[in-house]
Design an enzyme around this catalytic site. Sequence first.
Site, PDB file in Angstrom:
ATOM      1  N   LYS A  22       0.894  -1.078   0.134  1.00 36.65           N
ATOM      2  CA  LYS A  22       0.137   0.172   0.044  1.00 36.65           C
ATOM      3  C   LYS A  22       0.710   1.397  -0.026  1.00 36.65           C
ATOM      4  CE  LYS A  22      -1.794   1.592   4.110  1.00 36.65           C
ATOM      5  NZ  LYS A  22      -1.461   2.910   4.359  1.00 36.65           N
ATOM      6  N   ASN A  23       1.889   1.559   0.863  1.00 34.49           N
ATOM      7  CA  ASN A  23       2.514   2.494   1.082  1.00 34.49           C
ATOM      8  C   ASN A  23       3.782   2.790  -0.119  1.00 34.49           C
ATOM      9  OD1 ASN A  23       1.100   3.051   3.373  1.00 34.49           O
ATOM     10  ND2 ASN A  23       2.714   2.368   4.825  1.00 34.49           N
ATOM     11  N   ARG A  92      -5.844  10.805   4.267  1.00 32.99           N
ATOM     12  CA  ARG A  92      -4.875  11.905   4.293  1.00 32.99           C
ATOM     13  C   ARG A  92      -3.872  11.864   3.554  1.00 32.99           C
ATOM     14  NH1 ARG A  92      -0.661  11.893   6.767  1.00 32.99           N
ATOM     15  NH2 ARG A  92      -0.949  14.228   7.454  1.00 32.99           N
ATOM     16  N   CYS A 116      -5.728  12.257  12.072  1.00 30.13           N
ATOM     17  CA  CYS A 116      -6.267  10.653  11.769  1.00 30.13           C
ATOM     18  C   CYS A 116      -6.132  10.032  13.207  1.00 30.13           C
ATOM     19  CB  CYS A 116      -5.464  10.083  10.827  1.00 30.13           C
ATOM     20  SG  CYS A 116      -4.163   9.326  11.448  1.00 30.13           S
ATOM     21  N   ARG A 121      -1.349  14.996  12.326  1.00 27.56           N
ATOM     22  CA  ARG A 121      -0.589  14.488  11.374  1.00 27.56           C
ATOM     23  C   ARG A 121      -0.023  15.947  10.370  1.00 27.56           C
ATOM     24  NH1 ARG A 121      -1.537   9.068   9.811  1.00 27.56           N
ATOM     25  NH2 ARG A 121       0.298   9.255   8.235  1.00 27.56           N
ATOM     26  N   PRO A 122       0.620  16.596  11.062  1.00 23.37           N
ATOM     27  CA  PRO A 122       1.205  17.717  10.258  1.00 23.37           C
ATOM     28  C   PRO A 122       1.724  17.637   8.823  1.00 23.37           C
ATOM     29  CG  PRO A 122       2.672  17.295  12.036  1.00 23.37           C
ATOM     30  CD  PRO A 122       1.440  16.511  12.282  1.00 23.37           C
ATOM     31  N   ASP A 124       3.824  20.092   7.701  1.00 28.76           N
ATOM     32  CA  ASP A 124       4.649  21.460   7.671  1.00 28.76           C
ATOM     33  C   ASP A 124       5.854  21.171   6.843  1.00 28.76           C
ATOM     34  OD1 ASP A 124       5.076  19.702   9.810  1.00 28.76           O
ATOM     35  OD2 ASP A 124       6.788  20.957  10.348  1.00 28.76           O
ATOM     36  N   LEU A 125       6.452  19.944   7.053  1.00 26.53           N
ATOM     37  CA  LEU A 125       7.609  19.647   6.187  1.00 26.53           C
ATOM     38  C   LEU A 125       7.395  19.806   4.783  1.00 26.53           C
ATOM     39  CD1 LEU A 125       9.114  16.873   8.502  1.00 26.53           C
ATOM     40  CD2 LEU A 125       9.783  19.352   8.387  1.00 26.53           C
ATOM     41  N   ASP A 307       4.558   0.912  11.889  1.00 27.05           N
ATOM     42  CA  ASP A 307       3.302   0.100  11.515  1.00 27.05           C
ATOM     43  C   ASP A 307       3.137  -1.117  12.091  1.00 27.05           C
ATOM     44  OD1 ASP A 307       3.405   1.750   8.293  1.00 27.05           O
ATOM     45  OD2 ASP A 307       2.946   2.558  10.364  1.00 27.05           O
ATOM     46  N   ILE A 329       7.293   7.508  16.766  1.00 27.32           N
ATOM     47  CA  ILE A 329       7.025   8.269  15.791  1.00 27.32           C
ATOM     48  C   ILE A 329       5.742   9.192  15.617  1.00 27.32           C
ATOM     49  CG2 ILE A 329       6.496   7.818  13.242  1.00 27.32           C
ATOM     50  CD1 ILE A 329       9.396   7.344  13.969  1.00 27.32           C
ATOM     51  N   ARG A 399      -8.429  -0.856   4.789  1.00 24.76           N
ATOM     52  CA  ARG A 399      -7.733   0.177   4.210  1.00 24.76           C
ATOM     53  C   ARG A 399      -6.281  -0.515   3.568  1.00 24.76           C
ATOM     54  NH1 ARG A 399      -6.131   4.279   7.673  1.00 24.76           N
ATOM     55  NH2 ARG A 399      -4.881   4.747   6.109  1.00 24.76           N
TER      56      ARG A 399
HETATM   57  C1  EPZ Z   1       3.937   7.074   6.135  1.00 29.75           C
HETATM   58  O1  EPZ Z   1       3.048   7.962   6.677  1.00 29.75           O
HETATM   59  C2  EPZ Z   1       3.061   5.720   6.065  1.00 29.75           C
HETATM   60  N1  EPZ Z   1       1.827   6.036   5.174  1.00 29.75           N
HETATM   61  C3  EPZ Z   1       2.661   5.282   7.525  1.00 29.75           C
HETATM   62  O2  EPZ Z   1       1.837   4.100   7.298  1.00 29.75           O
HETATM   63  C4  EPZ Z   1       3.871   5.203   8.302  1.00 29.75           C
HETATM   64  O3  EPZ Z   1       3.419   5.007   9.814  1.00 29.75           O
HETATM   65  C5  EPZ Z   1       4.752   6.517   8.358  1.00 29.75           C
HETATM   66  O4  EPZ Z   1       5.142   6.601   6.849  1.00 29.75           O
HETATM   67  C6  EPZ Z   1       6.019   6.341   9.024  1.00 29.75           C
HETATM   68  O5  EPZ Z   1       6.616   5.128   8.529  1.00 29.75           O
HETATM   69  C7  EPZ Z   1       2.049   5.976   3.856  1.00 29.75           C
HETATM   70  O6  EPZ Z   1       3.049   5.663   3.371  1.00 29.75           O
HETATM   71  C8  EPZ Z   1       0.815   5.986   2.866  1.00 29.75           C
HETATM   72  P1  EPZ Z   1       5.871  10.576   8.113  1.00 29.75           P
HETATM   73  P2  EPZ Z   1       3.600   9.594   6.672  1.00 29.75           P
HETATM   74  O7  EPZ Z   1       5.661  11.788   7.440  1.00 29.75           O
HETATM   75  O8  EPZ Z   1       4.357   9.992   5.571  1.00 29.75           O
HETATM   76  C9  EPZ Z   1       5.755  13.820  11.534  1.00 29.75           C
HETATM   77  C10 EPZ Z   1       0.202   2.575   7.534  1.00 29.75           C
HETATM   78  O9  EPZ Z   1      -0.298   2.127   8.677  1.00 29.75           O
HETATM   79  N2  EPZ Z   1       5.755  14.974  10.372  1.00 29.75           N
HETATM   80  O10 EPZ Z   1       6.931   9.560   7.928  1.00 29.75           O
HETATM   81  O11 EPZ Z   1       2.309  10.576   6.950  1.00 29.75           O
HETATM   82  C11 EPZ Z   1       4.612  13.011  11.605  1.00 29.75           C
HETATM   83  O12 EPZ Z   1       3.601  13.582  12.477  1.00 29.75           O
HETATM   84  C12 EPZ Z   1       0.624   4.186   7.665  1.00 29.75           C
HETATM   85  O13 EPZ Z   1       0.344   2.104   6.592  1.00 29.75           O
HETATM   86  C13 EPZ Z   1       5.746  16.263  10.980  1.00 29.75           C
HETATM   87  O14 EPZ Z   1       5.851  16.510  11.788  1.00 29.75           O
HETATM   88  O15 EPZ Z   1       4.505   9.483   7.870  1.00 29.75           O
HETATM   89  C14 EPZ Z   1       5.314  11.728  12.379  1.00 29.75           C
HETATM   90  O16 EPZ Z   1       5.317  12.052  13.474  1.00 29.75           O
HETATM   91  C15 EPZ Z   1       0.131   4.956   9.061  1.00 29.75           C
HETATM   92  N3  EPZ Z   1       5.670  17.103   9.705  1.00 29.75           N
HETATM   93  C16 EPZ Z   1       6.583  11.642  11.693  1.00 29.75           C
HETATM   94  O17 EPZ Z   1       6.914  12.983  11.147  1.00 29.75           O
HETATM   95  C17 EPZ Z   1       5.478  16.829   8.515  1.00 29.75           C
HETATM   96  O18 EPZ Z   1       5.253  17.613   7.706  1.00 29.75           O
HETATM   97  C18 EPZ Z   1       6.571  10.510  10.503  1.00 29.75           C
HETATM   98  O19 EPZ Z   1       5.637  10.669   9.780  1.00 29.75           O
HETATM   99  C19 EPZ Z   1       5.285  15.318   8.128  1.00 29.75           C
HETATM  100  C20 EPZ Z   1       5.520  14.499   9.148  1.00 29.75           C
END
Ligand code: EPZ
Length: 419
Positions: A22-23, A92, A116, A121-122, A124-125, A307, A329, A399
């Site tokens: 999926k990811n 999202r 979610c 789930r910011p 900002d980055l 995950d 995380i 999902r």
């Molecule tokens: C991806 O989500 C995956 N989803 C998630 O899988 C997975 O848990 C996550 O990466 C971490 O490995 C998909 O690929 C569709 P991140 P993502 O940006 O990209 C913070 C599942 O169960 N952050 O790596 O949203 C954030 O809040 C899902 O399949 C900011 O602060 O995760 C988190 O604490 C759940 N600002 C950390 O970084 C930002 O702009 C990591 O999030 C972006 C993220």
Amino acid sequence: MSYYEIQGGRPLYGTLAIHGAKNSVLPILAACLLTSGQSVIHNCPDLTDVSATLDILRLLGCRVERKGDTVTVDATAPERWSIPECLMREMRSSVIFLGALLARLGTAELSYPGGCELGSRPIDLHLAALRSLGADILEEQGALCCRCCREGLRGREICLSIPSVGATENIMLAACGCPGVTTIIGAAQEPEIIDLQSFLQAMGARVSGAGTANLSIEGGLPLHPAEFRVMGDRIAAATYLCGAAAATGEVEITSISPDALTAVLTCLEEAGCQIHTGPDRVVLTSSRPLHGISPVRTAPYPGFPTDAQAILMAALSGGEGATLFVENIFDSRYRHVDELRRMGADIQLAGRAAMVSGVGRLHGAAVRSTDLRGGAALVVAGLGAEGTTQVSELRHIRRGYQDLDKNLRALGADIREIP
Ligand code: EPZ
């Protein structure tokens, strides 16, 4: 509302070819927007998150067809660049369309993806990176209006303070439309990033460094459609392996690289499972209750994947001995704990930490999925529990898991969906 009914305690035996990731497929489908013509994606799993992404592509004006696990996306004439709130709220991670739309059309409008079940789930980055590439992004009343600035997008160096998977992917897609070289310092290193790089390379993009902390994209090159096979889903594979660990038995998962699962396999071995691997398969044998292991701290790849936290916790809850989990995380990724407690689990929470004390065996109960991986964890727990477990709110599980009950039945589990 339908639910799974599981009669626990049946060992699992057999082989399962895991479905596509999926990811990985979600950003790859968004990347199809980068060029005119028809791309062909094989091993595309049948998941509600994938259906939502295909609906967005159709809404944007792409022709999308599915035949089995092959999806074709013709992005010759995208007609729209805005994604309505209803679709953004449905998933999202649709924020990944930002980079692709900016690269292809120079404009994008979407509503702010809400938080979610895992907490805020910011993004900002994502926004800071796209602004540094030359996007003007207005945030008003919950909507994001993004335009390329007058000078257009330009490649440049971007440092990520967190190795965000989504932000890394969004930058990769946007950078394909930025003349010049974009370098990402502090990029996410997940295997799904490598898969996205491989697809972009197949489209003619010059991308390198995926799987390391420094990624480079030479943008502004002409791209063309590609045919590609998505990698196996490592988290879905971990789910079946944890199910076998909880229920005992011997299960082989194929179409998966064991290298993508090292952290999880190490924990399962420490807990008492035997693990054998081949280039594209993992065999797990479990013959007695799992025992406690050293602390499990979730971390960016190659650390222990967040995950897989809930599913490993579910397996260890029914074992013997104690294990400390630390969720580093996401802010709120212990919503499955209350449901596991209803099955007799002994789990003490303190902020990001969860102390799991194995109770020897869980007992069946009526429980509710709280999120995608939390729901899968309840199924894992039910497979090893004494008696009957009913898992409701299956929409969360659909999902990210294709045919979960059917696949488990094929491995010998007594699980069926009650409409
Ligand atoms: C991806 O989500 C995956 N989803 C998630 O899988 C997975 O848990 C996550 O990466 C971490 O490995 C998909 O690929 C569709 P991140 P993502 O940006 O990209 C913070 C599942 O169960 N952050 O790596 O949203 C954030 O809040 C899902 O399949 C900011 O602060 O995760 C988190 O604490 C759940 N600002 C950390 O970084 C930002 O702009 C990591 O999030 C972006 C993220």
